[in-house]
Design a protein around this motif. Structure first.
Motif, PDB file in Angstrom:
ATOM      1  N   GLY A   1       8.479  42.795   6.705  1.00  0.00           N
ATOM      2  CA  GLY A   1       9.519  43.155   7.666  1.00  0.00           C
ATOM      3  C   GLY A   1      10.226  41.994   8.339  1.00  0.00           C
ATOM      4  O   GLY A   1      11.274  42.181   8.948  1.00  0.00           O
ATOM      5  N   ASP A   2       9.674  40.776   8.227  1.00  0.00           N
ATOM      6  CA  ASP A   2      10.276  39.640   8.925  1.00  0.00           C
ATOM      7  C   ASP A   2      11.610  39.204   8.332  1.00  0.00           C
ATOM      8  O   ASP A   2      12.580  38.978   9.049  1.00  0.00           O
ATOM      9  N   LYS A   3      11.684  39.117   7.004  1.00  0.00           N
ATOM     10  CA  LYS A   3      12.930  38.669   6.356  1.00  0.00           C
ATOM     11  C   LYS A   3      14.053  39.686   6.553  1.00  0.00           C
ATOM     12  O   LYS A   3      15.198  39.324   6.819  1.00  0.00           O
ATOM     13  N   THR A   4      13.732  40.976   6.414  1.00  0.00           N
ATOM     14  CA  THR A   4      14.790  41.986   6.538  1.00  0.00           C
ATOM     15  C   THR A   4      15.225  42.175   7.985  1.00  0.00           C
ATOM     16  O   THR A   4      16.355  42.560   8.240  1.00  0.00           O
ATOM     17  N   LYS A   5      14.341  41.869   8.941  1.00  0.00           N
ATOM     18  CA  LYS A   5      14.741  41.915  10.353  1.00  0.00           C
ATOM     19  C   LYS A   5      15.861  40.910  10.581  1.00  0.00           C
ATOM     20  O   LYS A   5      16.890  41.230  11.172  1.00  0.00           O
ATOM     21  N   ASP A   6      15.676  39.676  10.083  1.00  0.00           N
ATOM     22  CA  ASP A   6      16.697  38.633  10.225  1.00  0.00           C
ATOM     23  C   ASP A   6      17.966  38.990   9.456  1.00  0.00           C
ATOM     24  O   ASP A   6      19.082  38.798   9.943  1.00  0.00           O
ATOM     25  N   LEU A   7      17.794  39.523   8.246  1.00  0.00           N
ATOM     26  CA  LEU A   7      18.941  39.897   7.423  1.00  0.00           C
ATOM     27  C   LEU A   7      19.744  41.025   8.080  1.00  0.00           C
ATOM     28  O   LEU A   7      20.974  40.975   8.116  1.00  0.00           O
ATOM     29  N   ALA A   8      19.058  42.024   8.622  1.00  0.00           N
ATOM     30  CA  ALA A   8      19.744  43.135   9.293  1.00  0.00           C
ATOM     31  C   ALA A   8      20.556  42.625  10.479  1.00  0.00           C
ATOM     32  O   ALA A   8      21.689  43.059  10.698  1.00  0.00           O
ATOM     33  N   ALA A   9      19.995  41.679  11.236  1.00  0.00           N
ATOM     34  CA  ALA A   9      20.713  41.099  12.381  1.00  0.00           C
ATOM     35  C   ALA A   9      21.954  40.352  11.910  1.00  0.00           C
ATOM     36  O   ALA A   9      23.031  40.465  12.500  1.00  0.00           O
TER      37      ALA A   9
END
Length: 109
Positions: A73-81
């Motif tokens: 979930g860490d990479k997609t959290k940054d990508l979503a932002a």
């Protein structure tokens, strides 16, 4: 569990499962092809994280709102932002595939 403010666009596994059931969202696996082949969310679309920027049109054409996920979930959290900052709001799965599996939810192999 202590209350922590949630990131914008964060969905918990139970929320994502319900939204998928309702046909409101499409899960998008952003891991590499080998990881996707091993296991992924039921019905997930595969777009590797390094290809997202060049395949944004595909995200727009999905049958529901895209919900990105990765392993934890860490990479997609940054990508979503980053995508939201560009005017493309997308959600992401909090805890990624690991969080989904930890709740005993089904995966496809």
């Amino acid at each position: 569990e202590p209350f922590l403010p949630r990131s914008e666009g964060a969905l918990k596994p139970a929320e994502l499962a319900q939204a998928i059931k309702e046909g409101a969202v499409v899960a998008v696996d952003t891991r590499d092809a080998a990881a996707f082949k091993r296991a992924h969310l039921p019905g997930a679309t595969h777009i590797p994280i390094e290809e997202i920027d060049s395949r944004l049109a595909e995200l727009h054409m999905l049958a529901g709102q895209p919900v990105l996920y990765c392993r934890a979930g860490d990479k997609t959290k940054d990508l979503a932002a980053a995508l939201a900052a560009q005017g493309m709001p997308v959600a992401f799965l909090e805890g990624g595939l690991l969080g989904w599996e930890a709740e005993g939810r089904a995966i496809e192999r």
